[in-house]
Scaffold this active site. Sequence first.
Site, mmCIF file in Angstrom:
data_model
loop_
_atom_site.group_PDB
_atom_site.id
_atom_site.type_symbol
_atom_site.label_atom_id
_atom_site.label_comp_id
_atom_site.label_asym_id
_atom_site.label_seq_id
_atom_site.Cartn_x
_atom_site.Cartn_y
_atom_site.Cartn_z
ATOM 1 N N ARG A 63 0.823 -1.207 0.000
ATOM 2 C CA ARG A 63 0.000 0.000 0.000
ATOM 3 C C ARG A 63 0.867 1.272 0.000
ATOM 4 O O ARG A 63 0.529 2.257 -0.669
ATOM 5 C CB ARG A 63 -0.943 -0.003 1.230
ATOM 6 C CG ARG A 63 -2.046 1.025 1.203
ATOM 7 C CD ARG A 63 -2.834 1.070 -0.093
ATOM 8 N NE ARG A 63 -3.523 -0.179 -0.426
ATOM 9 C CZ ARG A 63 -4.789 -0.405 -0.129
ATOM 10 N NH1 ARG A 63 -5.480 0.494 0.524
ATOM 11 N NH2 ARG A 63 -5.367 -1.529 -0.502
ATOM 12 N N ARG A 89 -10.589 5.133 -1.852
ATOM 13 C CA ARG A 89 -9.380 4.633 -1.201
ATOM 14 C C ARG A 89 -8.915 5.640 -0.144
ATOM 15 O O ARG A 89 -9.088 6.843 -0.314
ATOM 16 C CB ARG A 89 -8.251 4.458 -2.229
ATOM 17 C CG ARG A 89 -8.541 3.423 -3.294
ATOM 18 C CD ARG A 89 -8.365 2.004 -2.779
ATOM 19 N NE ARG A 89 -8.674 1.043 -3.831
ATOM 20 C CZ ARG A 89 -8.451 -0.271 -3.705
ATOM 21 N NH1 ARG A 89 -7.951 -0.761 -2.593
ATOM 22 N NH2 ARG A 89 -8.763 -1.108 -4.677
ATOM 23 N N ILE A 90 -8.302 5.120 0.912
ATOM 24 C CA ILE A 90 -7.699 5.977 1.930
ATOM 25 C C ILE A 90 -6.239 6.191 1.516
ATOM 26 O O ILE A 90 -5.513 5.227 1.282
ATOM 27 C CB ILE A 90 -7.751 5.298 3.319
ATOM 28 C CG1 ILE A 90 -9.203 4.934 3.669
ATOM 29 C CG2 ILE A 90 -7.156 6.212 4.380
ATOM 30 C CD1 ILE A 90 -10.136 6.110 3.782
ATOM 31 N N ASN A 105 -12.531 16.446 -0.588
ATOM 32 C CA ASN A 105 -13.308 15.206 -0.682
ATOM 33 C C ASN A 105 -14.785 15.496 -0.496
ATOM 34 O O ASN A 105 -15.162 16.438 0.208
ATOM 35 C CB ASN A 105 -12.849 14.233 0.409
ATOM 36 C CG ASN A 105 -13.587 12.892 0.347
ATOM 37 O OD1 ASN A 105 -13.687 12.284 -0.701
ATOM 38 N ND2 ASN A 105 -14.117 12.464 1.478
ATOM 39 N N THR A 106 -15.608 14.700 -1.132
ATOM 40 C CA THR A 106 -17.050 14.792 -0.909
ATOM 41 C C THR A 106 -17.515 13.502 -0.250
ATOM 42 O O THR A 106 -17.078 12.413 -0.622
ATOM 43 C CB THR A 106 -17.820 15.052 -2.220
ATOM 44 O OG1 THR A 106 -19.214 15.107 -1.918
ATOM 45 C CG2 THR A 106 -17.557 14.022 -3.288
ATOM 46 N N HIS A 107 -18.338 13.655 0.785
ATOM 47 C CA HIS A 107 -18.796 12.502 1.570
ATOM 48 C C HIS A 107 -20.315 12.554 1.696
ATOM 49 O O HIS A 107 -20.858 13.604 2.065
ATOM 50 C CB HIS A 107 -18.143 12.524 2.963
ATOM 51 C CG HIS A 107 -18.539 11.372 3.829
ATOM 52 N ND1 HIS A 107 -18.046 10.103 3.631
ATOM 53 C CD2 HIS A 107 -19.387 11.301 4.882
ATOM 54 C CE1 HIS A 107 -18.599 9.287 4.524
ATOM 55 N NE2 HIS A 107 -19.408 9.976 5.298
ATOM 56 N N ASP A 139 -7.594 15.583 5.552
ATOM 57 C CA ASP A 139 -6.410 15.635 6.419
ATOM 58 C C ASP A 139 -5.975 14.183 6.662
ATOM 59 O O ASP A 139 -6.414 13.272 5.973
ATOM 60 C CB ASP A 139 -6.705 16.400 7.720
ATOM 61 C CG ASP A 139 -7.740 15.692 8.593
ATOM 62 O OD1 ASP A 139 -8.145 16.295 9.597
ATOM 63 O OD2 ASP A 139 -8.150 14.543 8.266
ATOM 64 N N GLY A 141 -6.764 12.124 8.779
ATOM 65 C CA GLY A 141 -7.784 11.210 9.317
ATOM 66 C C GLY A 141 -8.694 10.693 8.213
ATOM 67 O O GLY A 141 -8.480 10.960 7.030
ATOM 68 N N ASP A 143 -12.199 11.200 6.704
ATOM 69 C CA ASP A 143 -13.377 12.098 6.669
ATOM 70 C C ASP A 143 -13.384 13.067 7.858
ATOM 71 O O ASP A 143 -14.446 13.414 8.383
ATOM 72 C CB ASP A 143 -14.668 11.253 6.659
ATOM 73 C CG ASP A 143 -14.751 10.358 5.426
ATOM 74 O OD1 ASP A 143 -15.291 9.246 5.552
ATOM 75 O OD2 ASP A 143 -14.266 10.773 4.363
HETATM 76 C C1 GRF Z 1 -20.633 9.841 -3.990
HETATM 77 O O1 GRF Z 1 -21.862 9.982 -3.296
HETATM 78 C C2 GRF Z 1 -19.484 10.009 -3.033
HETATM 79 O O2 GRF Z 1 -19.740 10.945 -2.004
HETATM 80 C C3 GRF Z 1 -19.381 8.629 -2.448
HETATM 81 O O3 GRF Z 1 -19.613 7.755 -3.520
HETATM 82 C C4 GRF Z 1 -20.435 8.418 -4.485
HETATM 83 C C5 GRF Z 1 -19.702 8.374 -5.798
HETATM 84 O O4 GRF Z 1 -20.620 8.637 -6.806
HETATM 85 N N1 GRF Z 1 -18.086 8.413 -1.849
HETATM 86 P P1 GRF Z 1 -20.093 8.951 -8.303
HETATM 87 O O5 GRF Z 1 -18.975 7.947 -8.594
HETATM 88 O O6 GRF Z 1 -19.600 10.360 -8.330
HETATM 89 O O7 GRF Z 1 -21.313 8.746 -9.156
#
Ligand code: GRF
Length: 189
Positions: A63, A89-90, A105-107, A139, A141, A143
């Site tokens: 890794r 991936r982390i 990042n989007t969560h 960062d 961590g 999320d």
């Molecule tokens: C998104 O909702 C993201 O936040 C999450 O997985 C989804 C990915 O969707 N980690 P896409 O690949 O952008 O359609």
Amino acid sequence: MRIVVMVSGSGTNLQSILDAVQADLLDVEIAAVGADKPCRGIERAADSGIENFVVSPSDHADRAAWNRALEEKIASYAPDYVIFAGFMRIVDADLVGRFEGRIVNTHPALLPSFPGAHGVRDALAHGVKITGVTVHVVDSGVDTGPILAQAAVPVLDGDDEEALHERIKAQERSLLVTTIKNLSGGAID
Ligand code: GRF
């Protein structure tokens, strides 16, 4: 402003960025799109004529080696920001440090609630009535970095994970584009 976008799956968040750039709603250069495996998101980049790459963990001894290879590949594009748009991936602290404060990042949950790979499923299982999406700085961590933007999404009776995730993604796509626009200094029209 140059960005590299990382994906792992369907790439609909990437598509919203591509569409915004195409429609002159977002003034950024997508230098490349990368992934940890071949996926629909990479196909979307190729269909849009955007340079793309795959750095697969299975191609590296361990890794740490994968992190170094990915770090160098991303750095080769000299991005101002790296956008994790459904990248599953982390990455390690050295990679985060290389792009200190410039990985976004989007969560699909309202952090700090429901971090990790199953935020939608965990929120649903917990029985929350309101969940949502968080765009944050990565960062060291998981999320846990500084929150840049959030949007609330209702959980409806009868929701399963897929239905709820789609409702979240509808908000997520526009929130991500708006956040990138803010980072690029572009005023929100
Ligand atoms: C998104 O909702 C993201 O936040 C999450 O997985 C989804 C990915 O969707 N980690 P896409 O690949 O952008 O359609």
